[in-house]
Structures are given as structure tokens and as C-alpha cells.
Write an enzyme that holds these catalytic residues in place. Structure first.
Site, PDB file in Angstrom:
ATOM      1  N   VAL A  44       0.814  -1.212   0.000  1.00 29.26           N
ATOM      2  CA  VAL A  44       0.000   0.000   0.000  1.00 29.26           C
ATOM      3  C   VAL A  44       0.852   1.268   0.000  1.00 29.26           C
ATOM      4  CG1 VAL A  44      -1.988  -1.088   1.091  1.00 29.26           C
ATOM      5  CG2 VAL A  44      -0.230  -0.071   2.524  1.00 29.26           C
ATOM      6  N   ALA A  47       2.335   6.423  -2.422  1.00 32.01           N
ATOM      7  CA  ALA A  47       2.665   7.838  -2.597  1.00 32.01           C
ATOM      8  C   ALA A  47       4.125   8.058  -2.227  1.00 32.01           C
ATOM      9  CB  ALA A  47       1.750   8.708  -1.735  1.00 32.01           C
ATOM     10  N   LYS A  75       1.681  13.678  -8.234  1.00 31.92           N
ATOM     11  CA  LYS A  75       1.364  14.166  -6.892  1.00 31.92           C
ATOM     12  C   LYS A  75       2.084  15.496  -6.680  1.00 31.92           C
ATOM     13  CE  LYS A  75       2.481  13.284  -2.038  1.00 31.92           C
ATOM     14  NZ  LYS A  75       3.141  12.385  -1.079  1.00 31.92           N
ATOM     15  N   THR A 360       6.569   8.611   3.644  1.00 28.07           N
ATOM     16  CA  THR A 360       8.009   8.462   3.856  1.00 28.07           C
ATOM     17  C   THR A 360       8.524   7.039   3.644  1.00 28.07           C
ATOM     18  OG1 THR A 360       7.576   8.190   6.228  1.00 28.07           O
ATOM     19  CG2 THR A 360       8.187  10.387   5.464  1.00 28.07           C
ATOM     20  N   ILE A 362       8.705   4.852   1.057  1.00 33.40           N
ATOM     21  CA  ILE A 362       9.570   4.632  -0.103  1.00 33.40           C
ATOM     22  C   ILE A 362      10.781   5.562  -0.049  1.00 33.40           C
ATOM     23  CG2 ILE A 362       9.666   4.863  -2.627  1.00 33.40           C
ATOM     24  CD1 ILE A 362       6.819   3.659  -2.652  1.00 33.40           C
TER      25      ILE A 362
END
Length: 526
Positions: A44, A47, A75, A360, A362
Site C-alpha cells: 500500500v 505515494a 502528486k 516516507t 519509499i
């Protein structure tokens, strides 16, 4: 140099590591990735930071190459809803503050208050997010004219350390699809992929990892082992018994429940931002991808049961959530005391995790891989290399923890026990003093967490001004200065934002044009 690298665990962390090491060292090292077909990844982490561009550029990948395969969208920042009060929202964008007469425009805003929307007054990106605009024109040209792109291939490979310009966007993508894309990339460049269960981790007489034992493939030896086994910490925590440092005393959320919601994007459009909506026991993320929304409720188990959390999330999503399978996740909030022990380096969730509020996860993986390359060991295994790596990783995660604590301490919302208690939790060392400083002088490079952790002063300022729970005053000097230039800058930002909103396509229209998607059908489409 340690020539045999064995990565245990796949997913985003494993395949980012494998692809980066092959891109860096080529055939001078061997890379073997072992993953079990029976162990599901969290999947998941959808972002990212804008600094993720360095990772893709380093691998020589153009976004037009990987984005369609990973259902990726742009984004421009994070939209925070209901953190100050119901119905209120503000943005934390990827945009540095402008400076007028030696003072950042945020401090001029506190002095002049041109409107109640600080984010629209001091940033262009806030208006683009409200209008759901793409950061690129239909031609592919980036709206940010000050940023010079290198074309299809970078002139040289860069890392986080070379981030000297604030790139105006990051990405949303399907983490499992990205892992699959990078797996192909790494294997095409010589990485060996073993699909098997690890049944034993064998240590030598020194306590270092000698080899792993898999159920069918047997023994796999290596010089350097990379633990990408997620919250299990199979190598770093279980085999090597490295202690875990919990952040639970400062950050309450320890669970999440997630849904993958199919959406007709031609009808709804695609917001160019992650949305974080404050709820009674945490917050809900909304991440728009091609064809679906990734959404989940991050909450504190002390204030909410898993059943209540799932019910809240389904109600938030509405009828589209009916019949969808929910993914419940226990989060281990904190970090391994050391991320590198003997000949084992933990990357990803096995190294540490500080809830997904500012995307944060990734970023931590990217930072860990880059630092691993920069500290890559020789046969002598110099302890100073390991110490330097561990210090950098610990400081980075501790800094992010401090920034996230600010979100809860600084939120004006105090309508139940969860939000009231968030303001009385233990503060990380140094944050109490910094909060005092920021009330009369907004954050700058001298007053934020002093070590690299991915966030700049403007990020702290955005949260302080948006959350509304900490009283702030402009510097007295501004009352003695001529504010004409600042007023003109506020006007210029408004004019530029309106011009860009009129000229830029919606994010959905941009991707429809690129990838043959159905035309936009939104009633307010422009």
C-alpha cells in the site's frame, strides 16, 4: 569488495534494492533476490516524495516508460482535510517559499494576512491542486519554467544529496506493479530471482550470517545480506537479535485498514495530490491512481477496534466500498536500533517505519539504498563504514518522527480523547524548544531537526500555518519595513496561479491525451 549480495524479500524494498545495485555495480557484484510466494507484501506504499525522481533517473528510466505500467499519476503535494476543523483544508506542496526583503513570504503573510488561505497566498501549487491540474502541459512541457530537465536521459546520475532544486511533483503508483516492473528491470540486468521459502538463517562462529537455507533450492551463500522482509525483520531482528526502538510513546497510530476502490476517473477526475482526512482515531489516506483509488484508515488501536475502523473506512468511501476486501495491517512504528549489523543491512520496513502520514516509506527505502552504495563494504569490513551508515539512517528516521509529531501536536482539532491526548504525548528531544522558537520566528534551516530527514523548513511552516493549533506571530521587524514588495509578490502568485489554472490541462485530461483514455466527462471539466 563484497561480491555476493543476497536480498531476502521482494516487494518494493527488495526490487528497488536489486535494480539499484545492478544499475550501480553491474557485473562487478552478483545480486540474488529470494522471496516466498506465500508471503504477501504490504503493497500500500502508493505515494512518494518528489525526490523519487533521482531513483528513476539513476536507473535511466523515463517516466513515460514506467508510469503507464504502474498505473501512476502525479502528486503535487498533500491535502490535509479536517485537521484544524471540519470542512477546512490546506496543502503541503512541493514548493519552496519565496523571499522578500530577507524574510520568507510566510512571515510576511502572518504580518499582512492577504486572505485566510495561506497556502494559496504563498504557493502556486495549492491552486493547481484545488483545480485538479496537471503539472505538465499536453505537450509534456513542465509548468515550472525554472526547473531545467535533462531530456530523455540524465546527463549524470544524481542522488538525494544533489537535490538543489525543488522538483514540483512526485508520483502515486501501484506498489505491487512497480515491484513487478523493477523485477523485470533487475533480472534483465543479471539479478537472480529465487522463489522459495527461507527455512533457516545460519550464523557463523562470529555471529555473522553464513548462508540462508531455502525449502527447495537449498543453501544460498552470500557476503552481504539485505533484509527486505518487512515488519518481520527475519534477518536483522530475528536471526541477529537486533533490538527494536519503538516510537509508540510519541506517535499513537499502530494499525491500518486499506481498500482498493475502482473508480471511473473520466467522471471523477484525478486529484494531483494525496489527501489525508482527519478522523476520530487517526486519519484516512486517499491516493488516486489510474482506474482506482487507494484508501486506508491509519488509526490507534487504543482508541478504535479493527471492526470500527473498517466500518468507518467503508462509510467514508460510500457504496463503492461494498463487496471490496479489506486489508488489515499491524504497523510496527519505530526503527531497528541499528540498520546494519555485521554483514546484514535492513532496508524498508525491517529497518524502520514512521506511519504513512507524509509518504516516507519509499523515501526511507531510497535513502537506505543510496547510503548502502556510498558505504559499500570492502573485504576488510571497516566498522566505521557501518557506524556512519547506522548514524545516518537513525537520524533520518528520528527526524521524520519529529516532523510527524508536529502534525498531531499542532492540529487545532481537540474534539475527542484521541486528539486531546495527541497534544500531551511525549515530545522527541529538542522539539519542545523548537516549538517555542517557531511561535515568534517560523522554521528555517537553523531551527528544524538538524540532520537530513527529507523535509525542508517550508514543510514545517506549511504544517504550522495550516494546522492552526500553535499561536504564531510575525517578526516585529516587519512592522518597521515597507510591505509594498511583499504585497506585490502575493499579487504575482495569485496572478500566476490563475494563469496556470487556465492554461494547464486537468490531470485526467493529460493522461487521457497520453494514453488513449476515454474523454473527461466531469460536469465541471474545463
Amino acid at each position: 569488495m563484497q561480491s555476493r549480495v543476497v536480498i531476502v524479500g521482494g516487494g518494493t524494498a527488495g526490487w528497488m534494492t536489486a535494480s539499484y545495485l545492478r544499475a550501480t555495480f553491474g557485473d562487478r557484484i552478483s545480486v540474488t533476490l529470494v522471496e516466498s510466494s506465500g508471503v504477501a507484501t504490504i503493497g500500500v506504499g502508493e505515494a512518494t516524495f518528489s525526490t523519487i525522481r533521482h531513483f528513476f533517473e539513476y536507473l535511466g528510466l523515463d517516466e513515460r516508460e514506467w508510469m503507464p505500467e504502474c498505473h501512476a499519476t502525479y502528486k503535487l503535494g498533500i491535502r490535509f482535510e479536517n485537521w484544524r476543523r471540519p470542512g477546512h483544508h490546506f496543502y503541503h506542496p512541493f514548493e519552496r517559499l519565496r523571499v522578500v526583503d530577507g524574510f520568507p513570504l510566510s512571515e510576511w503573510w502572518l504580518h499582512q494576512r492577504p486572505s485566510e488561505r495561506f497556502d494559496q497566498d504563498v504557493f502556486v501549487i495549492a491552486s493547481l491542486c484545488d483545480a485538479m491540474r496537471s503539472p505538465r502541459h499536453q505537450s509534456g512541457r513542465l509548468f515550472e519554467q525554472d526547473f531545467v530537465e535533462n531530456g530523455d536521459q540524465p546527463v549524470y546520475r544524481t542522488t538525494l544529496a544533489e537535490q538543489d532544486t525543488q522538483f514540483p511533483y512526485a508520483y502515486h503508483f501501484d506498489a505491487s506493479l512497480l515491484a513487478g516492473f523493477l523485477a523485470k528491470y533487475a533480472k534483465q540486468r543479471g539479478a537472480v530471482h529465487v522463489v522459495d521459502d527461507v527455512v533457516d538463517v545460519v550464523l557463523d562462529e562470529r555471529g555473522w550470517i553464513s548462508h540462508i537455507v531455502t525449502r527447495d533450492f537449498g543453501e544460498i551463500e552470500g557476503d552481504l545480506f539485505v533484509d527486505c522482509t518487512g515488519f518481520r525483520g527475519l534477518l536483522i531482528n530475528q536471526a541477529l537479535a537486533e533490538p527494536f526502538v519503538s516510537y509508540q510513546d510519541t506517535l499513537p497510530n499502530d494499525r491500518a485498514v486499506a481498500l482498493r476502490v475502482p473508480v471511473d476517473m473520466a467522471k471523477t477526475g484525478i486529484r494531483p495530490c494525496t489527501t489525508a482526512s482527519a478522523m476520530d482515531a487517526g486519519w484516512i489516506w486517499t491516493i488516486p491512481l489510474y482506474g482506482r483509488i487507494g484508501t486506508g484508515y491509519v488509526y490507534a488501536g487504543d482508541y478504535c477496534t479493527p471492526e470500527e475502523a473498517e466500518s468507518t473506512l467503508r462509510k467514508f468511501v460510500g457504496p463503492a466500498a461494498d463487496e471490496l476486501e479489506a486489508n488489515h495491517i499491524r504497523m510496527r512504528i519505530g526503527r531497528s536500533r541499528r540498520s546494519w549489523v555485521h554483514n546484514c543491512v535492513a532496508v524498508g520496513l525491517s529497518s524502520g517505519f514512521v506511519e504513512p502520514l507524509e509518504s516516507t516509506g519509499i523515501f526511507f527505502i531510497q535513502h537506505a539504498i543510496e547510503q548502502l552504495v556510498k558505504h559499500f563494504p570492502a573485504e576488510s569490513w571497516d566498522e566505521r563504514q557501518r557506524d556512519s551508515y547506522n548514524q545516518r539512517m537513525a537520524r533520518c528516521m528520528d527526524g521524520v518522527r519529529e516532523f510527524l509529531v508536529l502534525h498531531y501536536r499542532g492540529a487545532a482539532r481537540a474534539d475527542n480523547a484521541y486528539w486531546r491526548d495527541a497534544k500531551t504525548r511525549t515530545l522527541p528531544d529538542g522539539l519542545a524548544e523548537r516549538l517555542e522558537q517557531w511561535q515568534t520566528r517560523l522554521p528555517d534551516t537553523e531551527s528544524i531537526f538538524p540532520y537530513f530527514h527529507g523535509f525542508e523548513p517550508y514543510s514545517y511552516t506549511s504544517m504550522l500555518l495550516g494546522l492552526g493549533g500553535i499561536p504564531l506571530r510575525p517578526p516585529p521587524a516587519l512592522g518597521l519595513l515597507d510591505g509594498t514588495a511583499a504585497a506585490k509578490e502575493f499579487q504575482a502568485i495569485g496572478d500566476q496561479a490563475r494563469d496556470l489554472v487556465n492554461r494547464l490541462p486537468s490531470q485526467y485530461s493529460y493522461f487521457a491525451h497520453l494514453h488513449d483514455l476515454p474523454p473527461e466527462r466531469r460536469a465541471d471539466a474545463s
